[in-house]
Design an enzyme around this catalytic site. Structure first.
Site, PDB file in Angstrom:
ATOM      1  N   HIS A 124      -4.703   1.694   7.566  1.00 42.18           N
ATOM      2  CA  HIS A 124      -3.330   2.216   7.697  1.00 42.18           C
ATOM      3  C   HIS A 124      -3.109   3.363   6.698  1.00 42.18           C
ATOM      4  CE1 HIS A 124       1.192   1.399   8.083  1.00 42.18           C
ATOM      5  NE2 HIS A 124       1.127   2.175   7.011  1.00 42.18           N
ATOM      6  N   GLU A 125      -3.519   3.125   5.443  1.00 42.63           N
ATOM      7  CA  GLU A 125      -3.299   4.160   4.400  1.00 42.63           C
ATOM      8  C   GLU A 125      -4.172   5.386   4.657  1.00 42.63           C
ATOM      9  OE1 GLU A 125      -0.769   3.643   2.818  1.00 42.63           O
ATOM     10  OE2 GLU A 125      -0.619   1.479   3.039  1.00 42.63           O
TER      11      GLU A 125
ATOM     12  N   GLY B   3       0.834  -1.197   0.000  1.00 43.78           N
ATOM     13  CA  GLY B   3       0.000   0.000   0.000  1.00 43.78           C
ATOM     14  C   GLY B   3       0.863   1.239   0.000  1.00 43.78           C
TER      15      GLY B   3
ATOM     16  N   HIS C 189      -2.635   7.653   7.088  1.00 43.07           N
ATOM     17  CA  HIS C 189      -1.606   8.526   6.487  1.00 43.07           C
ATOM     18  C   HIS C 189      -2.243   9.814   5.962  1.00 43.07           C
ATOM     19  CE1 HIS C 189       2.157   6.343   6.632  1.00 43.07           C
ATOM     20  NE2 HIS C 189       1.667   5.264   6.041  1.00 43.07           N
TER      21      HIS C 189
ATOM     22  N   GLN D  89       2.772   9.989   1.746  1.00 41.82           N
ATOM     23  CA  GLN D  89       4.123   9.427   1.870  1.00 41.82           C
ATOM     24  C   GLN D  89       5.052   9.870   0.747  1.00 41.82           C
ATOM     25  OE1 GLN D  89       2.259   5.349   2.487  1.00 41.82           O
ATOM     26  NE2 GLN D  89       4.126   5.106   3.675  1.00 41.82           N
TER      27      GLN D  89
ATOM     28  N   CYS E 140       5.557  -0.235   7.589  1.00 38.82           N
ATOM     29  CA  CYS E 140       5.283   1.024   6.895  1.00 38.82           C
ATOM     30  C   CYS E 140       6.504   1.400   6.077  1.00 38.82           C
ATOM     31  CB  CYS E 140       4.971   2.124   7.912  1.00 38.82           C
ATOM     32  SG  CYS E 140       4.585   3.711   7.146  1.00 38.82           S
ATOM     33  N   LEU E 141       6.278   1.757   4.824  1.00 33.16           N
ATOM     34  CA  LEU E 141       7.409   2.111   3.951  1.00 33.16           C
ATOM     35  C   LEU E 141       8.088   3.395   4.415  1.00 33.16           C
ATOM     36  CD1 LEU E 141       5.830   1.190   0.488  1.00 33.16           C
ATOM     37  CD2 LEU E 141       7.324  -0.186   1.948  1.00 33.16           C
TER      38      LEU E 141
HETATM   39  O1  K1U Z   1       1.669   2.478   3.960  1.00 31.92           O
HETATM   40  C1  K1U Z   1       2.706   1.851   3.859  1.00 31.92           C
HETATM   41  O2  K1U Z   1       3.719   2.320   4.327  1.00 31.92           O
HETATM   42  C2  K1U Z   1       2.737   0.504   3.180  1.00 31.92           C
HETATM   43  C3  K1U Z   1       2.652  -0.666   4.144  1.00 31.92           C
HETATM   44  C4  K1U Z   1       1.192  -1.107   4.198  1.00 31.92           C
HETATM   45  C5  K1U Z   1       0.761  -2.044   5.292  1.00 31.92           C
HETATM   46  C6  K1U Z   1       1.424  -3.213   5.564  1.00 31.92           C
HETATM   47  C7  K1U Z   1       0.947  -4.081   6.546  1.00 31.92           C
HETATM   48  C8  K1U Z   1      -0.198  -3.781   7.239  1.00 31.92           C
HETATM   49  C9  K1U Z   1      -0.834  -2.601   6.987  1.00 31.92           C
HETATM   50  C10 K1U Z   1      -0.377  -1.745   6.004  1.00 31.92           C
HETATM   51  C11 K1U Z   1       3.547  -1.768   3.605  1.00 31.92           C
HETATM   52  O3  K1U Z   1       3.387  -2.213   2.514  1.00 31.92           O
HETATM   53  S1  K1U Z   1       4.819  -2.353   4.626  1.00 31.92           S
HETATM   54  C12 K1U Z   1       5.561  -3.664   3.657  1.00 31.92           C
HETATM   55  C13 K1U Z   1       4.754  -4.912   3.603  1.00 31.92           C
HETATM   56  O4  K1U Z   1       3.832  -5.086   4.378  1.00 31.92           O
HETATM   57  C14 K1U Z   1       5.066  -5.949   2.583  1.00 31.92           C
HETATM   58  C15 K1U Z   1       6.148  -5.842   1.759  1.00 31.92           C
HETATM   59  C16 K1U Z   1       6.405  -6.843   0.816  1.00 31.92           C
HETATM   60  C17 K1U Z   1       5.586  -7.930   0.702  1.00 31.92           C
HETATM   61  C18 K1U Z   1       4.497  -8.046   1.532  1.00 31.92           C
HETATM   62  C19 K1U Z   1       4.229  -7.064   2.471  1.00 31.92           C
HETATM   63 ZN    ZN Z   2       2.561   3.416   6.107  1.00 28.36          ZN
END
Ligand code: K1U
Ligand code: ZN
Length: 167
Positions: free
Chosen positions: A134-135, A46, A138, A51, A92-93
């Site tokens: 979560h998004e 996401g 943000h 972000q 979270c990225l």
């Molecule tokens: O918003 C963001 O920073 C993205 C975040 C979204 C998220 C992940 C988990 C639960 C709620 C919201 C991410 O994508 S973190 C990375 C991640 O979860 C992932 C990365 C690679 C493969 C699978 C998952």
């Molecule tokens: Zn995030």
């Protein structure tokens, strides 16, 4: 398409409240594609416009392993939540390397516009429901670490600042 720079916590710009998208036009459609590319490259599931330092109400999500199910939610609103909540691990990225448990509604119903500017509704549960919440946080300027204890938040801030100076 272009890769966009992802803001890292504790950047104050992550606390900006996004404004509604006024018009779903080619600029927004390009932003959707660029955000998708940025999310896949990270990699993540996401990404919110906040972000990438764009303060308009737009999020993208793709839970597929094949990266071919990109969903864009423009001006998203949660119109229903379940009574039950669930606790699941989030990342979270904007806070790379940090994963922790967050409590969210188990199911949500969201209303938004798609890339054509058409309204749609979606009912989500599990990881998709957590990701939507979560998004959407943000877009309100809230980062998931704000659900954690003050001690954990301080430790995470210190770690992120150290990482930033090492780069
Ligand atoms: O918003 C963001 O920073 C993205 C975040 C979204 C998220 C992940 C988990 C639960 C709620 C919201 C991410 O994508 S973190 C990375 C991640 O979860 C992932 C990365 C690679 C493969 C699978 C998952
Ligand atoms: Zn995030």
């Amino acid at each position: 398409m272009a890769l966009l720079n992802i803001l890292n916590y504790p950047d104050r710009r992550l606390h900006t409240v996004a404004k509604p998208v006024a018009q779903v036009d080619d600029r927004i459609r390009k932003l959707v594609l660029d955000m998708g590319e940025t999310m896949y490259a990270a990699p993540g599931i996401g990404l919110a416009a906040t972000q990438v330092d764009v303060h308009e109400r737009l999020i993208v999500i793709d839970l597929s392993e094949t990266h071919d199910e990109l969903m864009a939610f423009i001006n998203p609103e949660i119109i229903w939540t379940s009574d039950l909540k669930q606790i699941s691990e989030e990342g979270c990225l904007s806070v790379p390397g940090i994963y922790d448990d967050v409590e969210r509604y188990e199911q949500v119903r969201v209303r938004a516009l798609n890339e054509k500017g058409e309204p749609f509704e979606l009912e989500a549960d599990g990881l998709l429901a957590a990701c939507i919440q979560h998004e959407m946080d943000h877009l309100l300027g809230k980062v998931f670490v704000e659900y954690l204890s003050p001690l954990k938040q301080t430790r995470i801030k210190t770690k992120m600042k150290k990482l930033a100076t090492a780069m």
